[in-house]
Design an enzyme around this catalytic site. Structure first.
Site, PDB file in Angstrom:
ATOM      1  CG  HIS A   1     -15.854   6.938 -24.361  1.00  0.00           C
ATOM      2  ND1 HIS A   1     -16.416   6.762 -25.613  1.00  0.00           N
ATOM      3  CD2 HIS A   1     -15.747   8.283 -24.187  1.00  0.00           C
ATOM      4  CE1 HIS A   1     -16.628   7.955 -26.162  1.00  0.00           C
ATOM      5  NE2 HIS A   1     -16.236   8.892 -25.322  1.00  0.00           N
TER       6      HIS A   1
ATOM      7  CG  HIS B   1     -16.902  11.936 -27.920  1.00  0.00           C
ATOM      8  ND1 HIS B   1     -16.978  12.958 -26.994  1.00  0.00           N
ATOM      9  CD2 HIS B   1     -15.869  12.227 -28.736  1.00  0.00           C
ATOM     10  CE1 HIS B   1     -16.004  13.828 -27.229  1.00  0.00           C
ATOM     11  NE2 HIS B   1     -15.324  13.416 -28.294  1.00  0.00           N
TER      12      HIS B   1
ATOM     13  CG  ASP C   1     -19.179  16.088 -25.596  1.00  0.00           C
ATOM     14  OD1 ASP C   1     -20.380  15.805 -25.800  1.00  0.00           O
ATOM     15  OD2 ASP C   1     -18.326  15.239 -25.280  1.00  0.00           O
TER      16      ASP C   1
ATOM     17  CG  ASP D   1     -20.699  12.661 -24.891  1.00  0.00           C
ATOM     18  OD1 ASP D   1     -20.437  13.227 -23.817  1.00  0.00           O
ATOM     19  OD2 ASP D   1     -19.854  12.468 -25.804  1.00  0.00           O
TER      20      ASP D   1
HETATM   21 ZN   LIG Z   1     -18.129  13.239 -25.250  1.00  0.00          ZN
END
Ligand SMILES: [Zn+2]
Length: 344
Positions: A124, A163, A248, A161
């Protein structure tokens, strides 16, 4: 052939207290590898701190000194999600350095593949901003080093991931030499990662987003890998594959709403390893991102390493989600992605 493991207790010193992204994640993984004897099959690769020169290929000096200043003043919150302790700056240098040494071990033939078990995570982090538990973008820093040092022209980053790796996408959005492919829950944090975000200028087509509705499980993810990621990778012809490995999307992980099991991660890693074998002399580097259910995380990292080592699959620890969650249909989404990227 050897599989490298980057790990050092220094990674436990990024002290986030009760935060979901805490040192217990790495402890759970390492304990799992020790208890099962798997760690002895791996070749230890010692991390070092990334140099300021290495980090500044991705992050401007102001961002680096901002992180250093916050640590010097005792740490604190950078945004609503991202916290630092006094040692976090040093640990973040080691996290980026860990990704670099894993990449070096593979590029120099000391290991066929490698896994950097590092924290804080990185995907991120944008050039100018720490966010989403991430301070520096570890995988992007390793990719920049691979381009600069080994004169590579094509690097593929696969990010599974749950995200979207907004930071990694932004860093390489106008860079045709790095293809960024992401599977992620959508709409979801951080908000980016739509099908239409495909790269800019000469890099158009080298960002491939696969925004998945909540509820996808093993079969949806394998479909995505077979129908989108494999043909996109074959067309791009990478000389190195880097993986932002976040776990995740596991069904037991409460941070998101996906339904992947350990077997699903094993299946994805097998496909990625197959691509590396086929396209780039097996050169493959994993870098840890998210994963917050400790049992699921430890079992999924172990399953990943088992695949890299060529060990036979054992069982499906934690099993499939207990409740009869109906997986969403993704056929029309896959068709749309194929159309946008002109995939067969
Ligand atoms: Zn994540």
């Amino acid at each position: 052939m050897k599989v490298g493991l980057v790990y050092d207790p220094i990674y436990l010193k990024h002290d986030t207290g009760e935060h979901v992204e805490n040192a217990g994640r790495l402890t759970a993984i390492i304990n799992g590898l020790d208890e099962t004897g798997l760690r002895q099959q791996l070749t230890p690769v010692k991390p070092r701190p990334a140099s300021l020169e290495e980090i500044s290929l991705v992050h401007p000096k102001q961002h680096i000194s901002h992180i250093q200043d916050v640590a010097r003043k005792g740490g604190g919150w950078l945004d609503a999600d991202t916290v630092m302790s006094p040692d976090s700056y040093e640990v973040a240098l080691y996290a980026a350095g860990g990704a670099i040494v894993a990449m070096e071990a593979v590029m120099e033939g000391k290991a066929k593949s490698a896994f950097a078990l590092v924290r804080p995570p990185g995907h991120h982090a944008t050039p100018r901003r720490a966010m989403g538990f991430c301070l520096f973008n570890n995988i992007a820093i390793a990719a920049e080093q691979a381009l600069a040092r080994y004169k590579l022209e094509h690097i593929l980053i696969i990010d599974f991931d749950v995200h979207h790796g907004n930071g990694t996408q932004e860093i390489f959005y106008e860079r045709p030499e790095v293809m960024y492919v992401s599977t992620h829950e959508y709409p979801f944090y951080p908000g980016s990662g739509s099908v239409e975000e495909t790269g800019r200028g000469t890099a158009r087509g080298t960002t491939v987003n696969i925004p998945l509705p909540a509820g996808c499980g093993d079969s949806e993810y394998i479909q995505v890998f077979e129908q989108i990621i494999v043909p996109a990778a074959r067309r791009f012809k990478p000389q190195l594959i880097l993986v932002s490995a976040g776990y995740d999307a596991h069904w037991a992980d409460e941070i998101a709403l996906m339904q992947v099991s350990v077997s699903g991660f094993r299946g994805m890693v097998k496909i990625i390893q197959g691509l590396a074998d086929e396209l780039c002399d097996s050169r493959l580097v994993f870098c840890l991102e998210g994963g917050y259910n400790l049992s699921a995380l430890a079992a999924s990292v172990k399953a990943t390493l088992d695949v890299l080592l060529g060990n036979a699959a054992t069982d499906n620890p934690l099993g499939q989600p207990a409740h009869g969650f109906r997986a969403p249909k993704i056929d029309s989404l896959l068709r749309a992605i194929k159309e946008v990227h002109a995939l067969p």
